[in-house]
Design a protein around this motif. Sequence first.
Motif, PDB file in Angstrom:
ATOM      1  N   LEU A  60       0.546  -1.478  -0.586  1.00  0.00           N
ATOM      2  CA  LEU A  60       0.122   0.109   0.179  1.00  0.00           C
ATOM      3  C   LEU A  60       0.901   1.504   0.097  1.00  0.00           C
ATOM      4  O   LEU A  60       1.757   1.328   0.723  1.00  0.00           O
ATOM      5  N   THR A  61       1.036   1.937  -0.956  1.00  0.00           N
ATOM      6  CA  THR A  61       2.137   3.531  -0.862  1.00  0.00           C
ATOM      7  C   THR A  61       1.717   4.286  -0.900  1.00  0.00           C
ATOM      8  O   THR A  61      -0.353   4.557  -0.999  1.00  0.00           O
ATOM      9  N   ASP A  62       2.189   5.739  -0.504  1.00  0.00           N
ATOM     10  CA  ASP A  62       1.437   6.669   0.405  1.00  0.00           C
ATOM     11  C   ASP A  62       0.433   7.195  -1.289  1.00  0.00           C
ATOM     12  O   ASP A  62      -0.097   7.757  -0.758  1.00  0.00           O
ATOM     13  N   GLU A  63       0.950   7.840  -1.521  1.00  0.00           N
ATOM     14  CA  GLU A  63      -0.074   7.770  -3.074  1.00  0.00           C
ATOM     15  C   GLU A  63      -1.740   6.905  -3.275  1.00  0.00           C
ATOM     16  O   GLU A  63      -2.243   7.339  -3.400  1.00  0.00           O
ATOM     17  N   PHE A  64      -1.373   5.468  -3.206  1.00  0.00           N
ATOM     18  CA  PHE A  64      -2.388   5.457  -3.161  1.00  0.00           C
ATOM     19  C   PHE A  64      -3.188   5.129  -1.578  1.00  0.00           C
ATOM     20  O   PHE A  64      -5.056   5.568  -1.878  1.00  0.00           O
ATOM     21  N   LEU A  65      -2.774   5.650  -0.623  1.00  0.00           N
ATOM     22  CA  LEU A  65      -3.629   5.346   0.840  1.00  0.00           C
ATOM     23  C   LEU A  65      -4.037   7.426   0.355  1.00  0.00           C
ATOM     24  O   LEU A  65      -4.670   7.649   1.650  1.00  0.00           O
ATOM     25  N   ALA A  66      -3.930   8.246  -0.414  1.00  0.00           N
ATOM     26  CA  ALA A  66      -3.020  10.168   0.087  1.00  0.00           C
ATOM     27  C   ALA A  66      -4.963  10.330  -0.107  1.00  0.00           C
ATOM     28  O   ALA A  66      -5.409  11.504   0.978  1.00  0.00           O
ATOM     29  N   ASP A  67      -5.642   9.877  -0.792  1.00  0.00           N
ATOM     30  CA  ASP A  67      -7.235  10.098  -0.893  1.00  0.00           C
ATOM     31  C   ASP A  67      -7.907   9.582  -0.445  1.00  0.00           C
ATOM     32  O   ASP A  67      -9.498   9.348  -0.688  1.00  0.00           O
ATOM     33  N   LYS A  68      -7.655   8.660   0.618  1.00  0.00           N
ATOM     34  CA  LYS A  68      -7.900   7.731   1.272  1.00  0.00           C
ATOM     35  C   LYS A  68      -9.286   8.523   3.135  1.00  0.00           C
ATOM     36  O   LYS A  68      -8.265   9.653   3.265  1.00  0.00           O
ATOM     37  N   PRO A  69     -10.305   7.366   3.710  1.00  0.00           N
ATOM     38  CA  PRO A  69     -10.810   8.619   4.704  1.00  0.00           C
ATOM     39  C   PRO A  69      -9.664   8.496   5.594  1.00  0.00           C
ATOM     40  O   PRO A  69      -8.679   7.727   6.167  1.00  0.00           O
ATOM     41  N   LEU A  70      -9.776   9.616   7.118  1.00  0.00           N
ATOM     42  CA  LEU A  70      -9.063   9.488   7.616  1.00  0.00           C
ATOM     43  C   LEU A  70      -9.422   8.424   8.968  1.00  0.00           C
ATOM     44  O   LEU A  70     -10.836   8.233   9.085  1.00  0.00           O
ATOM     45  N   PHE A  71      -8.226   7.826  10.328  1.00  0.00           N
ATOM     46  CA  PHE A  71      -9.270   7.446  10.777  1.00  0.00           C
ATOM     47  C   PHE A  71     -10.528   7.843  11.257  1.00  0.00           C
ATOM     48  O   PHE A  71     -11.374   7.085  12.126  1.00  0.00           O
ATOM     49  N   SER A  72     -10.751   9.430  11.735  1.00  0.00           N
ATOM     50  CA  SER A  72     -10.992   9.282  12.735  1.00  0.00           C
ATOM     51  C   SER A  72     -12.715   9.773  11.679  1.00  0.00           C
ATOM     52  O   SER A  72     -13.772   9.959  12.227  1.00  0.00           O
ATOM     53  N   ALA A  73     -12.856   9.448  10.198  1.00  0.00           N
ATOM     54  CA  ALA A  73     -13.820  10.048   9.490  1.00  0.00           C
ATOM     55  C   ALA A  73     -14.726   8.679   9.390  1.00  0.00           C
ATOM     56  O   ALA A  73     -15.638   8.687   9.489  1.00  0.00           O
ATOM     57  N   VAL A  74     -13.725   6.972   9.850  1.00  0.00           N
ATOM     58  CA  VAL A  74     -14.499   5.561   9.966  1.00  0.00           C
ATOM     59  C   VAL A  74     -14.159   4.989  11.780  1.00  0.00           C
ATOM     60  O   VAL A  74     -14.853   4.311  11.530  1.00  0.00           O
ATOM     61  N   VAL A  75     -13.863   5.866  12.544  1.00  0.00           N
ATOM     62  CA  VAL A  75     -14.158   5.013  13.577  1.00  0.00           C
ATOM     63  C   VAL A  75     -15.182   4.737  14.687  1.00  0.00           C
ATOM     64  O   VAL A  75     -14.906   3.515  15.310  1.00  0.00           O
ATOM     65  N   ASP A  76     -16.383   5.551  13.881  1.00  0.00           N
ATOM     66  CA  ASP A  76     -17.495   5.192  15.100  1.00  0.00           C
ATOM     67  C   ASP A  76     -18.161   4.041  13.857  1.00  0.00           C
ATOM     68  O   ASP A  76     -18.800   3.452  14.535  1.00  0.00           O
ATOM     69  N   GLU A  77     -18.018   3.585  13.088  1.00  0.00           N
ATOM     70  CA  GLU A  77     -18.036   2.540  12.080  1.00  0.00           C
ATOM     71  C   GLU A  77     -17.482   0.936  12.416  1.00  0.00           C
ATOM     72  O   GLU A  77     -18.160   0.758  12.830  1.00  0.00           O
ATOM     73  N   ILE A  78     -16.521   1.280  13.027  1.00  0.00           N
ATOM     74  CA  ILE A  78     -15.435   0.525  13.176  1.00  0.00           C
ATOM     75  C   ILE A  78     -16.196   0.292  14.014  1.00  0.00           C
ATOM     76  O   ILE A  78     -16.501  -0.976  14.280  1.00  0.00           O
ATOM     77  N   LEU A  79     -16.279   0.900  15.236  1.00  0.00           N
ATOM     78  CA  LEU A  79     -16.230   0.645  16.900  1.00  0.00           C
ATOM     79  C   LEU A  79     -18.010  -0.146  17.047  1.00  0.00           C
ATOM     80  O   LEU A  79     -18.324  -0.755  17.684  1.00  0.00           O
TER      81      LEU A  79
END
Length: 239
Positions: A60-79
Motif C-alpha cells: 500500500l503506497t503513500d500515493e494509493f492512500l492519499a485520497d482515503k478517509p482519515l481514521f477519525s472519519a471511520v472510527v465510529d463505524e469500526i467501533l
Amino acid sequence: MSRQIFLDTETTGLSPESGDRIIEIGCVEMVNRRLTGKHLHFYINPERKSHEDAVKIHGLTDEFLADKPLFSAVVDEILDYCRGAEIIIHNASFDIGFLNAELRRLDKGLFTDHVAGVIDSLVMAREMFPGKSNSLDALCRRLEVDNSHRTLHGALMDAELLSIVYINMTRGQDALLIDAGDEGGETQLTEVAAIDFGAFDLPVVLPSDEEVAAFEAVLADLDKASGGKTLWKSLETVV
C-alpha cells in the motif's frame, strides 16, 4: 448468540509509540460459528509516509492512500461494528497497540472498552503446536487452509484466512490434528478439546417390533449361511 469478529490491520511501520499509524483494517463476522458474510474494510490515510519495509509487506503506497478517509472519519463505524463482540486477532498485542493509539488521539478510550473481549489466536496456536512456526501462513499449511492467493499481506484477506484457521483450531471434536512439522520433523499428534456430550439430552430411539423381527431374520440367515459358526451365538452364551 455468540458473535465473534476476526480483525487484522496493516500499518505504516511497527511502532505506534513512534507515530506509526493504521492504514488498513479488515473485519470478518462470525455468529454461532457461522461466517455471516458481513465484512468491514477500510483503507485509511495515515497522514504520514509508510516505511519502505512495510510497503514491501502490504504493497500500500503513500500515493494509493492519499485520497482515503482519515481514521477519525471511520472510527465510529469500526467501533459500532465491533461493539459487544469477542474479537479474535493473530498477535493481538500488535493490532491492539495501534488501535489504542488511534483511539487515544480521538479521546475514545481503549479498544477493549468497546468489545466483550480479545482472543489472541497466536497464543492459542503456540499452546497447540509448541516449538513450531505459528505464523498465519504456517497455520494455513498445517490446517490445509488454501492461502495460495496471498502474495501480499492484506487486512481483509488475512482476517478471512484467520476465521477459517480459527474454526479448524477449535473444531471441538474428538479428533487429532496431524502436524507434519514445518521443518520436515517428526509427525506429531495434537489433541483437540472434545465436546462434552453430557450437556446434551440425547434421545433413545427403540426399534419397532417389525424392525426387531427383520433384524432377527437377517441374523438367522447369516447363521445358516455360515453353518452355525457365527460368533455372536457363543458370546450370547458366555454373557
